[in-house]
Design an enzyme around this catalytic site. Structure first.
Site, short mmCIF file in Angstrom:
data_model
loop_
_atom_site.label_atom_id
_atom_site.label_comp_id
_atom_site.label_asym_id
_atom_site.label_seq_id
_atom_site.Cartn_x
_atom_site.Cartn_y
_atom_site.Cartn_z
N TRP A 75 7.85 -0.53 4.44
CA TRP A 75 8.50 0.51 2.90
C TRP A 75 9.78 0.87 2.94
CZ3 TRP A 75 9.15 5.45 0.93
CH2 TRP A 75 9.14 6.74 2.00
N THR A 96 6.71 27.16 6.45
CA THR A 96 5.75 26.78 6.60
C THR A 96 4.12 27.32 6.72
OG1 THR A 96 6.37 24.61 6.86
CG2 THR A 96 4.17 24.34 6.36
N GLU A 136 12.36 13.38 0.28
CA GLU A 136 11.20 13.09 -0.58
C GLU A 136 9.39 13.50 0.55
OE1 GLU A 136 10.59 11.06 -2.54
OE2 GLU A 136 8.55 10.08 -2.46
N ASP A 146 6.82 22.14 -25.09
CA ASP A 146 6.80 21.06 -25.41
C ASP A 146 7.85 21.26 -23.96
OD1 ASP A 146 6.48 18.17 -24.88
OD2 ASP A 146 6.38 17.67 -26.72
N LYS A 176 4.14 30.21 4.70
CA LYS A 176 2.56 29.28 3.22
C LYS A 176 1.38 29.68 3.15
CE LYS A 176 5.79 27.24 -0.27
NZ LYS A 176 5.05 28.44 -0.61
N TYR A 202 8.83 16.07 1.40
CA TYR A 202 8.61 17.50 0.73
C TYR A 202 8.15 16.96 -0.96
CZ TYR A 202 9.35 18.82 5.28
OH TYR A 202 9.96 19.19 6.81
N SER A 258 12.86 6.80 -13.00
CA SER A 258 11.72 7.25 -13.64
C SER A 258 11.67 8.60 -12.57
CB SER A 258 11.06 6.80 -13.68
OG SER A 258 9.69 7.72 -14.00
N SER A 259 11.81 9.07 -11.75
CA SER A 259 11.49 9.75 -10.99
C SER A 259 12.55 10.68 -11.62
CB SER A 259 11.49 9.97 -9.85
OG SER A 259 10.67 9.28 -9.58
N HIS A 277 14.55 12.68 13.03
CA HIS A 277 13.72 12.97 13.61
C HIS A 277 12.98 11.23 13.26
CE1 HIS A 277 11.68 15.61 10.98
NE2 HIS A 277 11.34 14.04 10.16
N HIS A 278 13.39 11.02 12.72
CA HIS A 278 12.13 9.82 11.94
C HIS A 278 13.08 8.35 12.77
CE1 HIS A 278 10.18 11.01 8.35
NE2 HIS A 278 11.12 11.48 9.16
N SER A 307 -1.28 27.02 -4.45
CA SER A 307 -0.96 28.62 -4.59
C SER A 307 -1.55 28.79 -6.04
CB SER A 307 0.26 28.92 -4.75
OG SER A 307 1.10 28.14 -4.16
N HIS A 345 13.30 12.19 4.31
CA HIS A 345 12.84 13.12 4.74
C HIS A 345 12.08 14.20 3.49
CE1 HIS A 345 10.20 15.20 7.03
NE2 HIS A 345 10.93 16.49 6.81
N ARG A 365 1.67 0.08 14.98
CA ARG A 365 1.02 0.72 13.89
C ARG A 365 1.76 -0.99 13.07
NH1 ARG A 365 5.79 4.19 10.69
NH2 ARG A 365 4.51 3.48 9.20
N HIS A 373 0.86 -0.90 0.29
CA HIS A 373 0.13 -0.84 0.24
C HIS A 373 1.06 1.11 -0.11
CE1 HIS A 373 -2.99 2.88 1.52
NE2 HIS A 373 -2.27 2.91 2.42
#
Lengths: 533, 183
Positions: free
Chosen positions: A144, A330, A257, A108, A333, A259, A171-172, A304-305, A270, A255, A452, A79
């Site tokens: 994951w 943040t 990732e 293009d 924003k 963002y 790809s990314s 922090h993870h 925006s 991390h 979890r 998932h």
């Protein structure tokens, strides 16, 4: 310009899309590739959603009723991988493909053939990943995050997991390079960097994040592969390695990732909020600086993870305060979005509703993130449902709602038809209600100590889990309304070129639907914009 | 802009970005030695010296530290490992000996590797091993049992708030690691 070049451009104008399946297989057209990305991500969103429903069915009541614990673990892992790499990221790349050339006045993407590759690698990557469900030992089940040594116990699926992650990264990276080259080299001549629309800006920053961290993930999973098959000991303690090092490398990718998955969402809302507030975006330049600061800070907060793996006090303090610092840009924003709406002539069409829900609900996810950043408190929250509630709030009513908002906002430009506002509002309200029914109780579960990634739980957690499961089915069914909106939009009322009364920007000066080839001669961005004043 | 000059600037920018990609991939691998250096300097992860150290004795008889020994055997390793005493009371700056007894439970020759870890983390850099069976891999014949020596010294610089140090060994079967690798 020489006459031969002009002839070539004229000739270019004449041919439309190729016929049949070849149009899609060999497409180098940014609009076709954008469409394929969006359709692919919708398919992955539904598949990943089905897996989420397997998880929520199992958790609806205590005890094991539907699936074995191993299958449950495969579902949580798949998932996440599918939603992160298959749904959210390709959806934003699809929006980038469609909209960046239209917004900056480019004919293009800069590297169209590479664009074709970066899309067509994705179905292969996810074909490989999904095929692991049928393999002996089942799909990857280690989460994951792929922490060793657990991930090394994956069965035959292990090398397929690694190679599919490699392909997703490839790809990314190619997509990101294409975005950067397009934005830097192909803007309309009078569009300076700070005049770029916010969506283009956030994608430029996102693309830099992608090329900086996706290769790090590729390196980390390659180390896993060589640890398993080629006798290295990067993460094997017996050979002098350290499994905790994987966590550092993974989160150095992980991390930024997160963002990567939210900055383009900032860009989308925006664009939308000014349109339906009939004002210009408040504090455009401060938005650019805020997004850049968030991108920079994302590189120095990864640990922090990992507060619970053990680290010196100074390390905990550094990562705690650096993380909290992210709340400042943040906050800028969120302030700017609210200030954009302030005294605006607001209307509440579906894209605006999704954007407003984004601002409100993403902020809730941001606040729970701040709570998790507190190192001493995190020891209590770590690996509980509070974390699940936090990242689902920033990703579902955060990223996914922004993608939905963008899809509704630009759909008339893509198809030339208005969607049904009635169905759109139904989709919005049912999604918003059910997303909260699903994820809000998880805060309470986590604070009460429910871990979890477990298929069963103590009976005192039953009520909130049952509520969350009902919400999940409601949210899942609501997304079928979205599919129906897309299908029925094909017969919708004809859209005007500008589509929305308050819209600004080059894309709205093109006809609806946008012609197969647009901006063969670069537009004057300023003149186009002044036409709307 | 003319198409050919544009494709030239596309190419140079693309190459520069590809260089960033290659650099980032390399950086991922560079993190491995950087992490080692970081752990050795800070004692992060409870890491202690992995090769024999030479330290002068300078006993501080006024201070007593309790050193506890904990042993774990990796679930795939057919061994027993136990400290001969559970804990010792030591003076900083003085050298001590401890022995562990290991036994091969398998009917075949085995090679084991012990991996140490020290808690609390702030004590790791002050716990110095003069000699340790963990410095090299240990060969055992079938069902062989033998004593394994440890010689250590606690640095008098140990922070004041530390009064107990836990030394933990995990015993791995190195061949098993190789067997996992070949599937």
């Amino acid at each position: 310009m020489s006459s031969t070049v002009a002839d070539a451009l004229d000739h270019h104008d004449e041919h439309g899309p190729a016929k049949g399946i070849g149009r899609w297989l060999f497409s180098t057209n940014h609009k076709d590739i954008g469409t394929m990305y969006l359709v692919f991500s919708l398919a992955m969103f539904l598949i990943g959603g089905l897996m989420a429903l397997v998880i929520r069915s199992e958790l609806a009541v205590p005890g094991l009723q539907f699936v074995h614990p191993e299958v449950f673990n495969q579902m949580t892992t798949m998932h996440a991988l599918i939603m992160v790499f298959g749904a959210v990221m390709p959806a934003f790349v699809g929006l980038a493909n469609w909209m960046i050339p239209l917004m900056i006045g480019a004919p293009d993407m800069a590297l169209p053939r590479m664009n074709n590759w970066s899309f067509w690698i994705l179905p292969v990557a996810f074909g490989i990943l999904l095929s692991t469900l049928l393999m002996p030992g089942g799909a990857p089940a280690s989460g994951w995050t792929m922490y060793p040594p657990l991930v090394l116990q994956t069965g035959d699926a292990f090398p397929f997991l690694i190679f599919s992650v490699h392909l997703m990264g490839l790809s990314s990276i190619m997509g990101a390079i294409n975005v950067i080259v397009t934005i830097i080299n192909m803007r309309a001549p009078d569009m300076s960097l700070l005049k770029m629309p916010m969506f283009v800006w956030t994608w430029l920053i996102t693309a830099y994040l992608l090329i900086a961290v996706m290769p790090v993930l590729a390196g980390a999973v390659t180390m896993l592969l060589t640890d398993q098959f080629f006798g290295t000991s990067f993460f094997l303690a017996a050979g002098g390695g350290d499994p905790v090092m994987f966590q550092h490398i993974f989160w150095f990718f992980g991390h930024p990732e997160v963002y990567i998955m939210i900055l383009p969402a900032f860009g989308v809302v925006s664009e939308i909020i000014p349109t339906f507030s009939r004002k210009h975006l408040f504090g455009h330049d401060s938005m650019v600086y805020a997004a850049s600061s968030i991108a920079f800070l994302s590189f120095i907060v990864w640990a922090h993870h990992m507060f619970t793996v053990g680290m010196p006090l100074t390390g905990q303090m550094f990562f705690m305060f650096a993380t909290m610092l992210i709340a400042v840009p943040t906050g800028v924003k969120v302030f700017n979005w609210v200030a954009t709406m302030w005294r605006g002539a607001m209307t509440f069409e579906t894209p605006m509703l999704f954007s407003l829900a984004f601002v409100f609900l993403f902020t809730i996810g941001g606040f729970s993130g701040l709570m998790l950043a507190i190192a001493p408190a995190d020891i209590q929250y770590h690996d509980t449902y509070f974390v699940v509630a936090h990242f689902h709030y920033v990703l579902v009513p955060g990223s996914i709602f922004a993608i939905m908002a963008g899809a509704y906002y630009w759909l008339p430009k893509w198809t030339g038809h208005m969607y049904s506002e009635r169905l759109g509002k139904l989709h919005f309200w049912s999604s918003t209600i059910f997303v909260n029914v699903t994820f809000f109780p998880m805060h309470f579960l986590g604070l009460a100590g429910m871990p979890r990634r477990i298929p069963d739980y103590s009976t005192q957690f039953t009520d909130f889990n049952t509520i969350a499961s009902i919400g999940a089915f409601g949210f899942g069914l609501s997304q079928l309304i979205f599919v129906w909106v897309l299908v029925s939009a094909w017969k919708g009322q004809k859209a005007t070129d500008r589509v929305w009364e308050g819209s600004h920007g080059l894309e709205w000066t093109l006809p609806s639907p946008a012609p197969y080839h647009s901006w063969d001669t670069p537009p004057k961005a300023r003149i186009a914009n002044e036409a709307f004043e | 802009m003319k198409p050919d000059s544009q494709s030239k600037s596309h190419r140079s920018l693309t190459l520069a970005l590809l260089a960033i990609v290659a650099g980032a991939f390399g950086f991922g691998y560079l993190l491995v030695p950087l992490y080692d250096v970081f752990c050795e300097i800070t004692g992060f992860g409870g890491r202690t010296n992995a090769t024999a150290a030479v330290v002068e004795e300078a006993p501080d008889m006024s201070r007593e530290i309790r050193v506890e020994f904990v042993t774990t055997v990796n679930s795939y390793a057919p061994f027993e490992l136990a400290a001969d005493v559970d804990s010792m009371t030591v003076h900083p700056g003085k050298m001590y000996f401890a022995t562990f007894t290991a036994k091969n439970l398998a009917s075949a020759d085995k090679v084991a590797q012990a991996v140490p870890s020290v808690a609390p983390v702030s004590a790791a850099e002050h716990f110095t091993k003069i000699d340790c069976f963990c410095f090299t891999s240990q060969e055992f014949t079938a069902f062989e049992a033998r004593a394994m020596p440890l010689q250590f010294i606690v640095d008098p610089e140990l922070p004041d708030y530390v009064d107990t140090i836990t030394l933990q060994y995990t015993f791995y079967d190195t061949a098993r690691a190789a067997a996992i690798n070949t599937f």
